[in-house]
Design an enzyme around this catalytic site. Structure first.
Site, PDB file in Angstrom:
ATOM      1  N   CYS A   1     -58.516  24.641  -8.913  1.00 60.15           N
ATOM      2  CA  CYS A   1     -57.779  25.781  -9.457  1.00 60.15           C
ATOM      3  C   CYS A   1     -56.293  25.427  -9.573  1.00 60.15           C
ATOM      4  O   CYS A   1     -55.629  25.160  -8.558  1.00 60.15           O
ATOM      5  CB  CYS A   1     -57.955  26.975  -8.531  1.00 60.15           C
ATOM      6  SG  CYS A   1     -57.075  28.428  -9.098  1.00 60.15           S
TER       7      CYS A   1
ATOM      8  N   CYS B   1     -55.030  31.445 -16.083  1.00 59.10           N
ATOM      9  CA  CYS B   1     -55.803  30.355 -15.490  1.00 59.10           C
ATOM     10  C   CYS B   1     -55.045  29.046 -15.720  1.00 59.10           C
ATOM     11  O   CYS B   1     -54.796  28.651 -16.865  1.00 59.10           O
ATOM     12  CB  CYS B   1     -57.177  30.299 -16.149  1.00 59.10           C
ATOM     13  SG  CYS B   1     -58.202  28.956 -15.542  1.00 59.10           S
TER      14      CYS B   1
HETATM   15  N1  LIG Z   1     -57.960  30.085 -11.923  1.00 56.76           N
HETATM   16  C1  LIG Z   1     -58.128  28.676 -11.787  1.00 56.76           C
HETATM   17  C2  LIG Z   1     -59.404  28.110 -12.236  1.00 56.76           C
HETATM   18  C3  LIG Z   1     -60.483  28.300 -11.237  1.00 56.76           C
HETATM   19  C4  LIG Z   1     -61.684  27.492 -11.646  1.00 56.76           C
HETATM   20  C5  LIG Z   1     -62.936  28.246 -11.727  1.00 56.76           C
HETATM   21  N2  LIG Z   1     -62.925  29.501 -12.375  1.00 56.76           N
HETATM   22  C6  LIG Z   1     -64.118  27.368 -12.093  1.00 56.76           C
HETATM   23  O1  LIG Z   1     -64.089  26.492 -12.945  1.00 56.76           O
HETATM   24  O2  LIG Z   1     -65.139  27.570 -11.429  1.00 56.76           O
HETATM   25  C7  LIG Z   1     -56.930  27.942 -12.344  1.00 56.76           C
HETATM   26  O3  LIG Z   1     -55.820  28.456 -12.305  1.00 56.76           O
HETATM   27  O4  LIG Z   1     -57.066  26.796 -12.755  1.00 56.76           O
END
Ligand SMILES: N[C@H](CCC[C@H](N)C(=O)O)C(=O)O
Length: 256
Positions: free
Chosen positions: A73, A197
Site C-alpha cells: 500500500c 490509492c
Molecule cells: N491503498 C493502497 C493500495 C492497497 C492495495 C490493495 N487494495 C490491494 O491491492 O489489495 C495504496 O495506497 O497503494
C-alpha cells in the site's frame, strides 16, 4: 491487553496504525483486523498497518486491507513513515521493508516522498492498461468520471475476466492536461472506492506515460481526497526512480 492505536490518513486513504515492536498484536486473527477496520462496528479504516522492528532496516511495515487480506500500500507506506517519525524511530529519512521488498523514503514539511520499485512490465490492451506497482492495477479512461458508479463498475472489472477471485484494483482516469490526471479508484480488499490509492496513482502516471498521453516525468494526480505527485525516469524500457509524494497525517489516537 489494552493496545494504543493511531489513526492516520494520506489524501483520505485512512489507516489504523499499531506499534507492534513488542509483538503483542495477534497477526493471525484476520477477522479481528477486519473488525477493527469496520466503520460501524470498529474504528473504521481502509486498512491496518503494524510497524515492527527489523534487524538491519529502520522498521518493517505489515499492511492489511480492510478485509484482512495483504498487499503493498503506497499511501499506507507514506503514513507508516510519518508514524515512524512520530515514534522517534527515524528523523527525516527511512529505510524499511514491506511485502514487496525494501523501500526508502524522506520526509519534509509534512510531505512523504516514497521510493517505489522499478516497473519493467506494462501491458497495453484495447481499452485498458495493466501493471503492478506493488499491487496490481487496471487503468482505463472514463470521460464521465465525476458522475460514475465506481463501486458497481469497478467491482465488475475486479471480479471479471481475467482477474477473477485474486482480483485487481481498478483506476478510472480523466486527462486534465499533460501533467495532470484525475483518478478514482476501486480497491480490492476494501471492495469499494477509496478516496485515494498510492500504488493506483503511481500506476496511472506510468500508464499515461507508456501510452503516450504525456511525455512529462512529474505528474500530478487529483484524487477524491487530495493531490499526489509521481515522478520517474524511463531507461531502456524500464521505469526507474519511481517516487510517490504527498501528505500523511495523524488524525487521532485511542485504546482498544
Ligand atoms: N491503498 C493502497 C493500495 C492497497 C492495495 C490493495 N487494495 C490491494 O491491492 O489489495 C495504496 O495506497 O497503494
Amino acid at each position: 491487553m489494552q493496545q494504543t492505536f493511531y489513526k492516520y490518513q494520506g489524501t483520505g486513504n485512512d489507516f489504523v496504525m499499531i506499534d507492534n515492536r513488542q509483538q503483542t498484536f495477534d497477526k493471525n486473527n484476520t477477522k479481528r483486523i477486519a473488525h477493527l477496520c469496520d466503520r460501524r462496528f470498529g474504528i473504521g479504516a481502509d486498512g491496518l498497518i503494524l510497524l515492527e522492528n527489523h534487524e538491519t532496516l529502520d522498521f518493517e511495515m505489515i499492511y492489511y486491507n480492510a478485509d484482512g487480506s495483504q498487499s503493498f500500500c503506497g499511501n499506507g507506506a507514506r503514513c507508516a513513515v510519518a508514524f515512524a517519525k512520530q515514534l522517534g524511530i527515524i528523523k527525516n529519512k527511512a529505510f524499511f521493508l514491506a511485502i514487496d521488498g525494501k523501500h526508502s523514503a524522506s520526509l519534509s514539511n509534512g510531505i512523504v516522498k516514497l521510493q517505489m520499485h522499478n516497473v519493467d512490465t506494462v501491458k497495453k490492451y484495447d481499452h485498458h492498461v495493466f501493471l503492478n506497482t506493488g499491487s496490481p492495477h487496471h487503468v482505463q479512461f472514463e470521460s464521465n468520471i465525476d458522475d460514475f458508479d465506481i463501486k458497481t463498475k469497478g467491482a465488475k472489472i475486479r471480479y471479471g475476466q481475467p482477474y477473477n477471485k485474486a482480483g485487481t484494483n481498478v483506476n478510472f482516469v480523466k486527462k486534465v492536461s499533460s501533467t495532470e490526471f484525475k483518478v478514482r479508484t476501486y480497491e480490492r480488499g476494501v471492495e469499494n472506492e477509496t478516496l485515494s490509492c498510492g500504488t493506483g496513482v503511481t500506476a496511472v502516471a506510468l500508464a499515461m506515460h507508456y501510452i503516450g498521453e504525456t511525455e512529462k516525468n512529474l505528474i500530478t494526480l487529483h484524487t477524491q481526497g487530495g493531490n499526489l505527485q509521481v515522478s520517474f525516469n524511463k531507461e531502456s524500457g524500464v521505469y526507474k526512480n519511481v517516487c510517490l509524494m504527498g501528505p500523511a497525517k495523524l488524525v487521532f489516537q485511542g485504546i482498544i
